[in-house]
Structure formats: structure tokens, C-alpha cells
Scaffold this motif. Structure first.
Motif, short mmCIF file in Angstrom:
data_model
loop_
_atom_site.label_atom_id
_atom_site.label_comp_id
_atom_site.label_asym_id
_atom_site.label_seq_id
_atom_site.Cartn_x
_atom_site.Cartn_y
_atom_site.Cartn_z
N ARG A 186 -43.68 -33.89 11.96
CA ARG A 186 -43.14 -32.98 10.94
C ARG A 186 -42.39 -33.76 9.87
O ARG A 186 -41.64 -34.70 10.17
N ARG B 263 -46.43 -33.91 18.11
CA ARG B 263 -45.90 -33.16 16.97
C ARG B 263 -45.44 -34.12 15.89
O ARG B 263 -44.72 -35.08 16.18
N TRP C 232 -48.05 -25.93 6.72
CA TRP C 232 -48.98 -26.51 7.68
C TRP C 232 -49.99 -27.34 6.91
O TRP C 232 -50.52 -26.90 5.90
N VAL D 168 -40.48 -37.18 13.60
CA VAL D 168 -39.93 -36.37 12.51
C VAL D 168 -39.47 -37.29 11.38
O VAL D 168 -38.72 -38.24 11.61
N THR E 57 -42.92 -29.57 6.39
CA THR E 57 -44.36 -29.47 6.59
C THR E 57 -44.74 -30.01 7.96
O THR E 57 -44.39 -31.13 8.31
N GLU E 58 -45.43 -29.20 8.73
CA GLU E 58 -45.99 -29.62 10.01
C GLU E 58 -47.36 -30.21 9.75
O GLU E 58 -48.24 -29.54 9.20
N LEU F 219 -39.56 -33.20 7.33
CA LEU F 219 -38.47 -32.22 7.29
C LEU F 219 -37.40 -32.67 6.30
O LEU F 219 -37.00 -33.84 6.31
#
Length: 260
Positions: A233, A231, A195, A177, A255-256, A235
Motif C-alpha cells: 500500500r 499486501r 485500487w 507500506v 492506494t492499494e 499511504l
């Protein structure tokens, strides 16, 4: 679960944001997760260099780093910024261990080959997570500044986003992250893209929709995702409180970045 959290920008400058980020990291650890924090400190370094009478220059989001700038980076990033983050976590009762990428040879660097030459700017050549594992075994959070030691014995300034990706890869993290001072990656219409797939990134770069510091960040996202991190991201730091829910529920902020 393993998290690597990259902190930079306003999150390191704003006391309220830093408190919010520290609380989110404390909550992650309290929930049984292992968390490593990687940080930059470009704003603080630029201010220090200005006080020294040196002008900062960037090329494609990377700082041109002569020997004097590198030494200042060691002082600012591995010193004041690193220890302020350790203190911020300590305020929440979370033990943290501050180190640079050069300590314990956790990260080894080589000079980044670029045209024009950027000086003492490096890229990660090798990583050994055993010291990070040892810190986690003690229930603490490793806080890593984006400085690494080269095989030539020289310290190199590493882009913090690249360092965070390398940390996530070598520790086999479940999530990476980036807590930033922007709301996410913006598309051509100016709206945040909730996304973003890796195949969409080249077109955004060609159209100059993304530029500057976002370029190394997205390259770091790609590196992490293509080397097993599940994952990734981007943030906004103001939404740090959603960190503990990132893998278990739908988070609307930021945004992922996805493989496809």
C-alpha cells in the motif's frame, strides 16, 4: 505479522509527521508485530549537495550519483537521517537499531546498468535477513538507510523504494507500506486510485500519468507482490495512524496495489 515500512519525503522533514509515523510504528510493535523501517532522505541529500555547490540531477526518478554525491549520501542517509529516525522512535519508548544496508552484509549491491550511466547507483543483488531477525528477537526495530555495499567493496546509493521491496521479500513480510508525501497514485482524472492492479501500470506509464519518483515506487510494488509479499500500500504519511488497522479493516486512504 511482519511489516516493512518505507519512510521518505515530508515524513522525514516535518516534525509532526515524523512523530505520527513513529507512534504508528510503536503501536504496530506493541500489538506484537515485527516492523522494519527503510528510509530514503532525498530532500535532505539535495539540500546538503546544494550547500556543497553541487546540482542534483535525476533520470527516471533516480539520482545521478558521482563519487562525491555517493559520499554525501553516506553522510546524510546513514548518518543524520538514520539517527533522527532512531531518536523519533525512542521518543515513544521504542528501541530501534540504525544501520545501513552495508552493515552485516544485510544487503549487497551491484552497479545498476543504465543508459546513460548513473554512477554509483546500485540495485540489490543479495540479502541476508539474519541481522534483522536478531534485532527483532531483542524487541527492537531495525531502521535501514538505503545504502548498500557492493561485492567490489564500493558503497552504492540504492533507491529507497527498491530497498524496501528487497527488505520485504527477504524477510517474507506480510505487508509493505510506503508512507509518502503524496495522497496515493493518481489516475488520468487526477483522482487517487484506491485500487491499482499491476496490469494497469504500463498504460499509466505510457500515458505519462505516472512519472518521476512514482516510477521506481511502482516498480518496487510489482517486485514485492510478484515475490510473495501479500499486501502493498502507498499511504500518505498523514494517515500513518491507520497502519495498525491495515490488515484487519478497510482503510480508505492511499492506494492499494494488487496483483490483479
Amino acid at each position: 505479522m511482519k511489516y516493512v515500512v518505507k519512510l521518505g519525503g515530508a515524513a522525514l522533514e516535518d516534525e509532526k509527521l515524523l512523530h505520527l509515523c513513529g507512534k504508528a510504528i510503536f503501536d504496530l510493535v506493541s500489538d506484537g508485530n515485527q516492523v522494519a523501517v527503510v528510509h530514503g532522505g532525498g530532500v535532505q541529500l539535495t539540500k546538503t549537495l546544494a550547500q556543497m555547490g553541487k546540482k542534483s540531477e535525476f533520470i527516471s526518478g533516480l539520482r545521478v550519483t558521482d563519487a562525491e554525491t555517493r559520499d554525501a549520501a553516506l553522510m546524510v542517509l546513514a548518518g543524520r537521517v538514520n539517527k533522527s529516525l532512531v531518536a523519533a522512535l525512542g521518543k515513544h519508548g521504542q528501541a530501534a537499531m540504525g544501520l545501513s544496508g552495508g552493515d552485516g552484509h544485510v544487503f549487497r549491491a551491484r552497479k545498476k546498468k543504465t543508459t546513460p550511466d548513473l554512477g554509483f547507483v546500485g540495485e540489490i543483488a543479495a540479502a541476508d535477513p539474519r541481522w534483522l531477525d536478531a534485532i527483532w528477537m531483542m524487541g527492537a526495530v531495525p531502521v535501514i538507510s538505503s545504502i548498500a555495499l557492493g561485492f567490489d567493496g564500493e558503497y552504492y546509493n540504492i533507491n529507497a523504494d527498491e530497498m524496501a521491496a528487497a527488505c520485504a521479500i527477504c524477510t517474507k513480510a506480510d505487508a509493505l507500506v510506503f508512507l509518502t508525501d503524496v495522497p496515493g497514485v493518481k489516475g488520468a482524472d487526477g483522482n487517487v486510485m484506491r485500487w491499482l492492479s499491476l496490469k494497469e501500470i504500463p498504460a499509466l506509464e505510457r500515458a505519462m500519468v505516472v512519472s518521476g519518483g512514482m516510477l521506481p515506487k511502482l516498480n518496487a510494488c510489482k517486485d514485492a507482490l510478484t515475490h510473495g509479499v501479500k499486501r502493498v500500500r502507498i499511504l500518505p504519511a498523514g494517515a500513518a495512524a491507520s497502519l495498525p488497522d491495515l490488515l484487519s479493516s478497510r482503510v480508505e486512504d492511499g492506494t492499494e496495489v494488487m496483483v490483479a
